[in-house]
Design a protein around this motif. Sequence first.
Motif, PDB file in Angstrom:
ATOM      1  N   LEU A   1     -14.671 -18.450  -8.312  1.00 52.28           N
ATOM      2  CA  LEU A   1     -15.733 -19.233  -8.357  1.00 52.28           C
ATOM      3  C   LEU A   1     -16.411 -19.244  -9.522  1.00 52.28           C
ATOM      4  O   LEU A   1     -16.517 -17.814 -10.085  1.00 52.28           O
ATOM      5  CB  LEU A   1     -16.691 -18.546  -7.251  1.00 52.28           C
ATOM      6  N   ASN A   2     -17.090 -20.105 -10.033  1.00 58.81           N
ATOM      7  CA  ASN A   2     -17.824 -20.196 -11.542  1.00 58.81           C
ATOM      8  C   ASN A   2     -18.969 -18.997 -11.517  1.00 58.81           C
ATOM      9  O   ASN A   2     -19.681 -19.208 -10.445  1.00 58.81           O
ATOM     10  CB  ASN A   2     -18.306 -21.462 -12.069  1.00 58.81           C
ATOM     11  N   ASN A   3     -19.006 -18.194 -12.518  1.00 55.33           N
ATOM     12  CA  ASN A   3     -20.094 -17.022 -12.702  1.00 55.33           C
ATOM     13  C   ASN A   3     -19.946 -16.130 -11.580  1.00 55.33           C
ATOM     14  O   ASN A   3     -21.279 -15.432 -11.677  1.00 55.33           O
ATOM     15  CB  ASN A   3     -21.370 -17.963 -12.776  1.00 55.33           C
ATOM     16  N   ILE A   4     -19.031 -16.076 -10.809  1.00 52.67           N
ATOM     17  CA  ILE A   4     -18.820 -15.049 -10.099  1.00 52.67           C
ATOM     18  C   ILE A   4     -17.649 -14.416 -10.308  1.00 52.67           C
ATOM     19  O   ILE A   4     -16.666 -14.628 -10.227  1.00 52.67           O
ATOM     20  CB  ILE A   4     -19.057 -15.532  -8.631  1.00 52.67           C
ATOM     21  N   ARG A   5     -17.860 -12.881 -10.490  1.00 53.15           N
ATOM     22  CA  ARG A   5     -16.629 -11.982 -10.763  1.00 53.15           C
ATOM     23  C   ARG A   5     -15.974 -11.524  -9.282  1.00 53.15           C
ATOM     24  O   ARG A   5     -16.656 -11.372  -8.367  1.00 53.15           O
ATOM     25  CB  ARG A   5     -16.968 -10.810 -11.276  1.00 53.15           C
ATOM     26  N   SER A   6     -14.723 -11.606  -9.423  1.00 55.08           N
ATOM     27  CA  SER A   6     -13.836 -11.175  -8.080  1.00 55.08           C
ATOM     28  C   SER A   6     -12.652 -10.807  -8.468  1.00 55.08           C
ATOM     29  O   SER A   6     -12.106 -10.738  -9.766  1.00 55.08           O
ATOM     30  CB  SER A   6     -13.877 -12.426  -7.073  1.00 55.08           C
ATOM     31  N   PHE A   7     -11.906 -10.062  -7.610  1.00 58.68           N
ATOM     32  CA  PHE A   7     -10.643  -9.626  -7.909  1.00 58.68           C
ATOM     33  C   PHE A   7      -9.688 -10.615  -6.979  1.00 58.68           C
ATOM     34  O   PHE A   7      -8.503  -9.978  -6.782  1.00 58.68           O
ATOM     35  CB  PHE A   7     -10.664  -8.085  -7.323  1.00 58.68           C
ATOM     36  N   GLY A   8      -9.940 -11.358  -6.934  1.00 57.26           N
ATOM     37  CA  GLY A   8      -8.872 -12.589  -6.345  1.00 57.26           C
ATOM     38  C   GLY A   8      -7.568 -12.458  -6.960  1.00 57.26           C
ATOM     39  O   GLY A   8      -7.619 -12.644  -8.191  1.00 57.26           O
ATOM     40  N   GLY A   9      -6.527 -12.475  -6.259  1.00 53.25           N
ATOM     41  CA  GLY A   9      -5.100 -12.415  -6.768  1.00 53.25           C
ATOM     42  C   GLY A   9      -4.587 -11.075  -6.907  1.00 53.25           C
ATOM     43  O   GLY A   9      -3.327 -10.940  -7.257  1.00 53.25           O
ATOM     44  N   LEU A  10      -5.328  -9.843  -6.679  1.00 54.69           N
ATOM     45  CA  LEU A  10      -4.931  -8.538  -6.793  1.00 54.69           C
ATOM     46  C   LEU A  10      -4.615  -8.157  -5.523  1.00 54.69           C
ATOM     47  O   LEU A  10      -5.237  -8.481  -4.462  1.00 54.69           O
ATOM     48  CB  LEU A  10      -5.963  -7.944  -7.307  1.00 54.69           C
ATOM     49  N   SER A  11      -3.529  -7.338  -5.277  1.00 54.59           N
ATOM     50  CA  SER A  11      -3.293  -6.684  -4.144  1.00 54.59           C
ATOM     51  C   SER A  11      -2.772  -5.266  -4.294  1.00 54.59           C
ATOM     52  O   SER A  11      -2.356  -4.728  -5.604  1.00 54.59           O
ATOM     53  CB  SER A  11      -1.775  -7.276  -3.456  1.00 54.59           C
ATOM     54  N   LEU A  12      -2.839  -4.453  -3.176  1.00 53.81           N
ATOM     55  CA  LEU A  12      -2.786  -2.983  -3.680  1.00 53.81           C
ATOM     56  C   LEU A  12      -2.189  -2.432  -2.528  1.00 53.81           C
ATOM     57  O   LEU A  12      -2.276  -2.899  -1.266  1.00 53.81           O
ATOM     58  CB  LEU A  12      -4.053  -2.159  -3.752  1.00 53.81           C
ATOM     59  N   GLY A  13      -1.503  -1.112  -2.567  1.00 51.66           N
ATOM     60  CA  GLY A  13      -0.964  -0.670  -1.034  1.00 51.66           C
ATOM     61  C   GLY A  13      -0.299   0.602  -1.435  1.00 51.66           C
ATOM     62  O   GLY A  13      -0.144   0.834  -2.402  1.00 51.66           O
ATOM     63  N   VAL A  14       0.168   1.142  -0.112  1.00 47.45           N
ATOM     64  CA  VAL A  14       0.784   2.630  -0.378  1.00 47.45           C
ATOM     65  C   VAL A  14       1.767   2.581   0.865  1.00 47.45           C
ATOM     66  O   VAL A  14       1.695   1.887   1.947  1.00 47.45           O
ATOM     67  CB  VAL A  14      -0.188   3.704  -0.055  1.00 47.45           C
ATOM     68  N   GLY A  15       2.733   3.438   0.448  1.00 43.21           N
ATOM     69  CA  GLY A  15       3.684   3.656   1.683  1.00 43.21           C
ATOM     70  C   GLY A  15       4.185   5.045   1.708  1.00 43.21           C
ATOM     71  O   GLY A  15       4.148   5.949   0.547  1.00 43.21           O
ATOM     72  N   PHE A  16       4.327   5.659   2.912  1.00 42.61           N
ATOM     73  CA  PHE A  16       4.571   7.025   3.059  1.00 42.61           C
ATOM     74  C   PHE A  16       5.615   7.445   4.235  1.00 42.61           C
ATOM     75  O   PHE A  16       5.533   6.689   5.178  1.00 42.61           O
ATOM     76  CB  PHE A  16       3.314   8.039   2.881  1.00 42.61           C
ATOM     77  N   ARG A  17       6.210   8.498   4.111  1.00 39.83           N
ATOM     78  CA  ARG A  17       7.183   8.727   5.294  1.00 39.83           C
ATOM     79  C   ARG A  17       6.461  10.046   6.243  1.00 39.83           C
ATOM     80  O   ARG A  17       6.070  10.900   5.362  1.00 39.83           O
ATOM     81  CB  ARG A  17       8.322   9.268   4.887  1.00 39.83           C
ATOM     82  N   LEU A  18       6.370  10.011   7.334  1.00 42.83           N
ATOM     83  CA  LEU A  18       5.818  11.083   8.209  1.00 42.83           C
ATOM     84  C   LEU A  18       6.709  11.124   9.345  1.00 42.83           C
ATOM     85  O   LEU A  18       6.824  10.155  10.245  1.00 42.83           O
ATOM     86  CB  LEU A  18       4.599  10.663   8.646  1.00 42.83           C
ATOM     87  N   GLY A  19       7.617  12.263   9.442  1.00 40.83           N
ATOM     88  CA  GLY A  19       8.487  12.711  10.323  1.00 40.83           C
ATOM     89  C   GLY A  19       9.638  11.547  10.327  1.00 40.83           C
ATOM     90  O   GLY A  19      10.262  11.438   9.308  1.00 40.83           O
ATOM     91  N   GLY A  20       9.709  10.914  11.436  1.00 43.45           N
ATOM     92  CA  GLY A  20      10.906   9.824  11.527  1.00 43.45           C
ATOM     93  C   GLY A  20      10.442   8.572  11.501  1.00 43.45           C
ATOM     94  O   GLY A  20      11.306   7.494  11.563  1.00 43.45           O
ATOM     95  N   PHE A  21       9.475   8.381  10.990  1.00 43.28           N
ATOM     96  CA  PHE A  21       8.567   6.973  10.668  1.00 43.28           C
ATOM     97  C   PHE A  21       8.247   6.823   9.279  1.00 43.28           C
ATOM     98  O   PHE A  21       7.894   7.713   8.537  1.00 43.28           O
ATOM     99  CB  PHE A  21       7.188   6.716  11.641  1.00 43.28           C
ATOM    100  N   HIS A  22       8.300   5.417   8.798  1.00 41.65           N
ATOM    101  CA  HIS A  22       7.760   5.168   7.528  1.00 41.65           C
ATOM    102  C   HIS A  22       6.653   3.965   7.723  1.00 41.65           C
ATOM    103  O   HIS A  22       6.745   3.164   8.479  1.00 41.65           O
ATOM    104  CB  HIS A  22       8.763   4.539   6.673  1.00 41.65           C
ATOM    105  N   PHE A  23       5.343   4.363   6.983  1.00 40.28           N
ATOM    106  CA  PHE A  23       4.185   3.645   7.168  1.00 40.28           C
ATOM    107  C   PHE A  23       3.800   3.055   6.055  1.00 40.28           C
ATOM    108  O   PHE A  23       4.166   3.678   4.779  1.00 40.28           O
ATOM    109  CB  PHE A  23       3.031   4.493   7.610  1.00 40.28           C
ATOM    110  N   ASP A  24       3.350   1.669   6.008  1.00 42.52           N
ATOM    111  CA  ASP A  24       3.118   0.825   4.759  1.00 42.52           C
ATOM    112  C   ASP A  24       1.616   0.283   5.013  1.00 42.52           C
ATOM    113  O   ASP A  24       1.510  -0.259   6.125  1.00 42.52           O
ATOM    114  CB  ASP A  24       4.270  -0.113   4.736  1.00 42.52           C
TER     115      ASP A  24
END
Length: 361
Positions: A306-329
Amino acid sequence: MDKIYATLKNICLVLFLTNTTITDAQVNSVYNFSFLKSSPSAQLTALNGSSIARSGKDVSVAAYNPSLLSIENDKQLNFQSQFVPSGISDNYFGYAFFSKKLNTIFYPQIQYLNYGTFIGADAFGNKTTDFTAREWAFSIGAAKQLTERLSIGVTGKLINSQFDVISARAVAFDLAGTYHNPENNFDFTVLLKNVGGVLKDFSPTSQSQLPIDVQIGLSKRLGKSPLRFSLAADELTRWSLSYSNPYDVISNSLDNTQQNTPTPFGNAVDNVFRHLKFGAEINFGAQDNFLIRAGYNYRTKQELVLNNIRSFGGLSLGVGFRLGGFHFDYATSLQSTSGSIQHIGISTQFGYSKKVEPTTM
């Protein structure tokens, strides 16, 4: 308030249907069944669609690229869910199993997208009967390892879209091939998505089309470091993905306005980057015990800015981790100032078959 809520929900519906490739509507490429382009994997969402070549134990990415299915995915159960503003949810459930007789791994999956209940109204705004909207796809993916470094895969899909009393059905196939070089921690893939046809259209005059796409991707881990980079290019059947907005103007020093007209070279560079998706991942632990991910999509950024408005559009973030017998994302995809898409994934494995040597088909 009901009318305001209905309007906001309709806006979110349109944004979700086009969030993976919002440019298509703007460059006059018309198709239905757009939900097929949504991400079936929190890992893929976190890396903004760039990790289509990344081999590994995450069967959810193999749901997008069937040639990534491997013996390591045997007996893996996977659940994924995306949450969009205004209560829209996109859910995936699948299970991978290996057939020793066929020396092939299979992955049946169901995708169910629920847009919720909408307030019905006639052309004059008078309230009528409420209605629902939902879409689903049942798919079966299969992959075979031709050599130690080359694998191929195919996914067949039965697709259904229903909006109130109208519906449409279609069949589609994904075809893919992946080259894997474990010595150099390098993967390369070629992917053909959603080739098929419409079995039943919404109406006799409808001309629905499937979102066919050709994509390539590569993934590279830097030596023995925990850092891996991913790059993908999509919409390769079309060069121009740019859109000239007649209302996109800039101000000169005299406070007058003029049309913003980039140079031909600038347009070419802009078009190249609209095809590309970038991602980076840091892995802590030999068994993917904890991962940090980030991705960037230039096309999403440009189309949602959007003109004259700052944004983080197009950016993505994430984590993944293993806990016991499961994997979470977990992943979040920042679309615009109006909100973001949240994505969670949970998988577990009940043990897998011993490695089978690749055979020639």
